[in-house]
Write an enzyme that holds these catalytic residues in place. Structure first.
Site, PDB file in Angstrom:
ATOM      1  N   ILE A  20       0.816  -1.220   0.000  1.00 37.71           N
ATOM      2  CA  ILE A  20       0.000   0.000   0.000  1.00 37.71           C
ATOM      3  C   ILE A  20       0.850   1.270   0.000  1.00 37.71           C
ATOM      4  O   ILE A  20       0.437   2.319  -0.484  1.00 37.71           O
ATOM      5  CB  ILE A  20      -0.981  -0.001   1.198  1.00 37.71           C
ATOM      6  N   SER A  41       8.830  -1.914  11.194  1.00 38.98           N
ATOM      7  CA  SER A  41       8.617  -3.263  10.683  1.00 38.98           C
ATOM      8  C   SER A  41       8.820  -4.217  11.846  1.00 38.98           C
ATOM      9  O   SER A  41       9.480  -3.877  12.839  1.00 38.98           O
ATOM     10  CB  SER A  41       9.633  -3.557   9.575  1.00 38.98           C
ATOM     11  N   ARG A  42       8.319  -5.469  11.675  1.00 35.55           N
ATOM     12  CA  ARG A  42       8.625  -6.507  12.671  1.00 35.55           C
ATOM     13  C   ARG A  42      10.097  -6.866  12.616  1.00 35.55           C
ATOM     14  O   ARG A  42      10.639  -7.443  13.538  1.00 35.55           O
ATOM     15  CB  ARG A  42       7.814  -7.777  12.366  1.00 35.55           C
ATOM     16  N   LEU A  79      -1.377  -2.696   8.405  1.00 32.25           N
ATOM     17  CA  LEU A  79      -1.085  -4.096   8.714  1.00 32.25           C
ATOM     18  C   LEU A  79      -2.218  -4.979   8.185  1.00 32.25           C
ATOM     19  O   LEU A  79      -3.282  -4.464   7.805  1.00 32.25           O
ATOM     20  CB  LEU A  79      -0.969  -4.259  10.239  1.00 32.25           C
ATOM     21  N   HIS A  84      -5.606  -4.745  12.869  1.00 29.56           N
ATOM     22  CA  HIS A  84      -5.977  -3.325  12.891  1.00 29.56           C
ATOM     23  C   HIS A  84      -6.419  -2.843  14.275  1.00 29.56           C
ATOM     24  O   HIS A  84      -5.969  -1.802  14.758  1.00 29.56           O
ATOM     25  CB  HIS A  84      -7.101  -3.062  11.876  1.00 29.56           C
ATOM     26  N   LYS A 102      -8.465   0.298   6.061  1.00 37.06           N
ATOM     27  CA  LYS A 102      -9.718  -0.444   5.970  1.00 37.06           C
ATOM     28  C   LYS A 102      -9.437  -1.915   5.772  1.00 37.06           C
ATOM     29  O   LYS A 102      -8.357  -2.231   5.260  1.00 37.06           O
ATOM     30  CB  LYS A 102     -10.609   0.081   4.834  1.00 37.06           C
ATOM     31  N   ARG A 168      -4.409 -11.376   1.652  1.00 36.41           N
ATOM     32  CA  ARG A 168      -5.846 -11.346   1.381  1.00 36.41           C
ATOM     33  C   ARG A 168      -6.472 -12.743   1.362  1.00 36.41           C
ATOM     34  O   ARG A 168      -7.696 -12.866   1.419  1.00 36.41           O
ATOM     35  CB  ARG A 168      -6.102 -10.621   0.055  1.00 36.41           C
TER      36      ARG A 168
HETATM   37  N1  LIG Z   1      -6.743   2.068   1.084  1.00 31.33           N
HETATM   38  C1  LIG Z   1      -6.125   1.459   0.114  1.00 31.33           C
HETATM   39  O1  LIG Z   1      -6.014   1.955  -1.001  1.00 31.33           O
HETATM   40  C2  LIG Z   1      -5.505   0.117   0.373  1.00 31.33           C
HETATM   41  C3  LIG Z   1      -4.823  -0.521  -0.661  1.00 31.33           C
HETATM   42  C4  LIG Z   1      -4.147  -1.721  -0.360  1.00 31.33           C
HETATM   43  C5  LIG Z   1      -4.201  -2.237   0.920  1.00 31.33           C
HETATM   44  N2  LIG Z   1      -4.909  -1.587   1.883  1.00 31.33           N
HETATM   45  C6  LIG Z   1      -4.956  -2.132   3.253  1.00 31.33           C
HETATM   46  O2  LIG Z   1      -3.677  -2.005   3.825  1.00 31.33           O
HETATM   47  C7  LIG Z   1      -3.385  -3.126   4.649  1.00 31.33           C
HETATM   48  C8  LIG Z   1      -2.063  -3.733   4.191  1.00 31.33           C
HETATM   49  O3  LIG Z   1      -2.182  -4.130   2.836  1.00 31.33           O
HETATM   50  P1  LIG Z   1      -0.891  -4.336   1.914  1.00 31.33           P
HETATM   51  O4  LIG Z   1      -1.381  -4.557   0.545  1.00 31.33           O
HETATM   52  O5  LIG Z   1       0.076  -3.251   2.147  1.00 31.33           O
HETATM   53  O6  LIG Z   1      -0.348  -5.731   2.501  1.00 31.33           O
HETATM   54  P2  LIG Z   1       1.118  -6.350   2.432  1.00 31.33           P
HETATM   55  O7  LIG Z   1       1.837  -5.844   1.235  1.00 31.33           O
HETATM   56  O8  LIG Z   1       0.980  -7.816   2.586  1.00 31.33           O
HETATM   57  O9  LIG Z   1       1.831  -5.727   3.724  1.00 31.33           O
HETATM   58  C9  LIG Z   1       1.377  -6.027   5.027  1.00 31.33           C
HETATM   59  C10 LIG Z   1       2.466  -5.601   6.004  1.00 31.33           C
HETATM   60  O10 LIG Z   1       2.019  -5.951   7.315  1.00 31.33           O
HETATM   61  C11 LIG Z   1       3.118  -6.405   8.095  1.00 31.33           C
HETATM   62  N3  LIG Z   1       2.732  -7.654   8.772  1.00 31.33           N
HETATM   63  C12 LIG Z   1       2.646  -7.815  10.105  1.00 31.33           C
HETATM   64  N4  LIG Z   1       2.267  -9.057  10.422  1.00 31.33           N
HETATM   65  C13 LIG Z   1       2.137  -9.727   9.253  1.00 31.33           C
HETATM   66  C14 LIG Z   1       1.791 -11.061   8.926  1.00 31.33           C
HETATM   67  N5  LIG Z   1       1.494 -11.971   9.875  1.00 31.33           N
HETATM   68  N6  LIG Z   1       1.763 -11.403   7.630  1.00 31.33           N
HETATM   69  C15 LIG Z   1       2.036 -10.512   6.667  1.00 31.33           C
HETATM   70  N7  LIG Z   1       2.362  -9.217   6.917  1.00 31.33           N
HETATM   71  C16 LIG Z   1       2.420  -8.829   8.199  1.00 31.33           C
HETATM   72  C17 LIG Z   1       4.282  -6.593   7.151  1.00 31.33           C
HETATM   73  O11 LIG Z   1       5.239  -5.599   7.482  1.00 31.33           O
HETATM   74  P3  LIG Z   1       6.528  -5.948   8.376  1.00 31.33           P
HETATM   75  O12 LIG Z   1       6.698  -7.444   8.369  1.00 31.33           O
HETATM   76  O13 LIG Z   1       7.645  -5.254   7.661  1.00 31.33           O
HETATM   77  O14 LIG Z   1       6.250  -5.421   9.713  1.00 31.33           O
HETATM   78  C18 LIG Z   1       3.754  -6.331   5.765  1.00 31.33           C
HETATM   79  O15 LIG Z   1       4.641  -5.553   4.990  1.00 31.33           O
HETATM   80  C19 LIG Z   1      -4.590  -4.047   4.554  1.00 31.33           C
HETATM   81  O16 LIG Z   1      -5.435  -3.835   5.655  1.00 31.33           O
HETATM   82  C20 LIG Z   1      -5.298  -3.606   3.290  1.00 31.33           C
HETATM   83  O17 LIG Z   1      -6.718  -3.809   3.354  1.00 31.33           O
HETATM   84  C21 LIG Z   1      -5.533  -0.428   1.627  1.00 31.33           C
END
Ligand SMILES: NC(=O)c1ccc[n+]([C@@H]2O[C@H](COP(=O)([O-])OP(=O)(O)OC[C@H]3O[C@@H](n4cnc5c(N)ncnc54)[C@H](OP(=O)(O)O)[C@@H]3O)[C@@H](O)[C@H]2O)c1
Length: 324
Positions: A20, A41-42, A79, A84, A102, A168
């Site tokens: 994101i 980050s973790r 996250l 959340h 969200k 997801r």
């Molecule tokens: N508003 C929008 O336009 C929009 C668009 C996309 C996503 N989102 C929302 O943003 C959130 C994150 O989405 P994303 O697409 O950025 O996801 P992502 O690329 O998978 O990133 C999630 C991040 O959460 C952390 N994390 C902590 N515990 C985790 C676990 N058990 N498994 C995986 N990751 C974990 C990780 O960071 P570290 O490990 O580095 O701590 C990871 O980089 C979601 O809630 C999504 O609904 C919103």
């Protein structure tokens, strides 16, 4: 709050390093009151790499370390969905304002607990539905009387998921297509209806992990107004249509800040200028922190989202209509 620079009055820390940020950070750079000062980050190496790649001054090797950073006024929580509420509560307990991605939750009690804590602490809490801040959403509502008596709202948000390892699809991370993109359809339905649904019906088609790979639902808003919605991970489509006694109004690609043209069945068409929705979301967040008024999406909106999502999932699980 002691501002880091005269024009950038909210020092923002980011919790999470995911995909994101490619969309969020360009918006943050455009938001005059926002200064992104830290990322967590973790994993310390991942934090350092993300900070270096994205030009963020400080890297924290745990989320708790960022919350202990006195030079952070507010946090952006991006996250997995299951995290959340917990990290919002911890952030509020640490005295930080919160913009949480969200969907915040499907549990209305969690919304109330977080807002009770935010209110008691004089902090702002809002949910990251950036599309609601965009000029297209506002213009759609303005033009809605064109359709006459509103009868049906139809919305779809699907996209092709690229990896089966995506958060997801994680059941333990509260994944699912309704959670991820259908939640925008719920947001659009509630916005255009101008009230909360009284009943819900849902059907879920599960992925092997158990989360809904595709979801279709109906929200009954009473007085003969219904909204149908579809979300999914195996096709690519995004649109909203409002259908009334005198015609219809349609917006393609409404949710990602790419929409251009609002079109009516009566020949009406208007090109609404694009503005980065993350910038607008952050401007709204910063204004609320600055005491200019409540954020656009506060407790009532977050409760409406949580209740509708919960009812849709409950209906899909039980095969019954769920009254709200
Ligand atoms: N508003 C929008 O336009 C929009 C668009 C996309 C996503 N989102 C929302 O943003 C959130 C994150 O989405 P994303 O697409 O950025 O996801 P992502 O690329 O998978 O990133 C999630 C991040 O959460 C952390 N994390 C902590 N515990 C985790 C676990 N058990 N498994 C995986 N990751 C974990 C990780 O960071 P570290 O490990 O580095 O701590 C990871 O980089 C979601 O809630 C999504 O609904 C919103």
């Amino acid at each position: 709050m002691s501002p880091a620079s005269p024009s950038r009055s909210v020092r923002l820390g980011i919790i999470g390093t995911g995909g994101i940020l490619d969309r969020f950070l360009p918006g943050a750079a455009l938001s005059t009151p926002i200064e992104v000062v830290a990322i967590a980050s973790r994993d310390p190496d991942r934090a350092r790499a993300a900070a270096a790649a994205r030009g963020i001054p400080r890297a924290h090797g745990s989320y708790d370390d960022l919350l202990a950073d006195a030079a952070v006024d507010a946090v952006y929580i991006c996250l997995p969905n299951s995290m959340h509420h917990d990290w919002t509560m911890r952030s509020l307990e640490a005295g930080k304002h919160v913009l949480c991605e969200k969907p915040y939750t499907t549990d209305p009690a969690e919304v109330d607990a977080a807002h009770d804590l935010a209110d008691a602490s004089g902090l702002v809490l809002t949910e990251g539905f950036m599309w609601r801040h965009g000029p297209h959403a506002l213009r759609f509502v303005e033009e809605l009387p064109r359709v006459g008596e509103l009868r049906t709202i139809r919305s779809t948000f699907t996209f092709r998921l690229e990896s089966e390892a995506d958060i997801r699809l994680g059941a333990e991370l509260a994944g699912g297509s309704l959670m991820d993109v259908g939640t925008y359809c719920v947001s659009a339905s509630r916005l255009l209806a101008g009230r909360e649904p009284v009943a819900a019906i849902g059907i879920a088609w599960p992925a092997p992990s158990g989360v809904d790979d595709r979801f279709s639902g109906v929200l009954d808003f009473g007085d003969g107004l219904a909204a149908t919605l579809t979300s999914g991970f195996r096709s690519q489509h995004s649109s909203i249509e409002a259908i009334g006694s005198d015609g219809s109004l349609r917006l393609d690609d409404p949710f990602a800040g790419r929409a251009t043209r609002l079109v009516g069945s009566d020949g009406f068409a208007v090109d609404v200028p694009r503005v980065n929705p993350y910038q607008l979301e952050l401007d709204d967040f910063a204004a609320a922190i600055g005491g200019e008024g409540p954020p656009r999406l506060g407790r009532a909106d977050m409760l409406g989202q949580a209740r509708a999502l919960r009812a849709l999932y409950e209906s899909a699980a039980t095969g019954r209509l769920v009254r709200l």
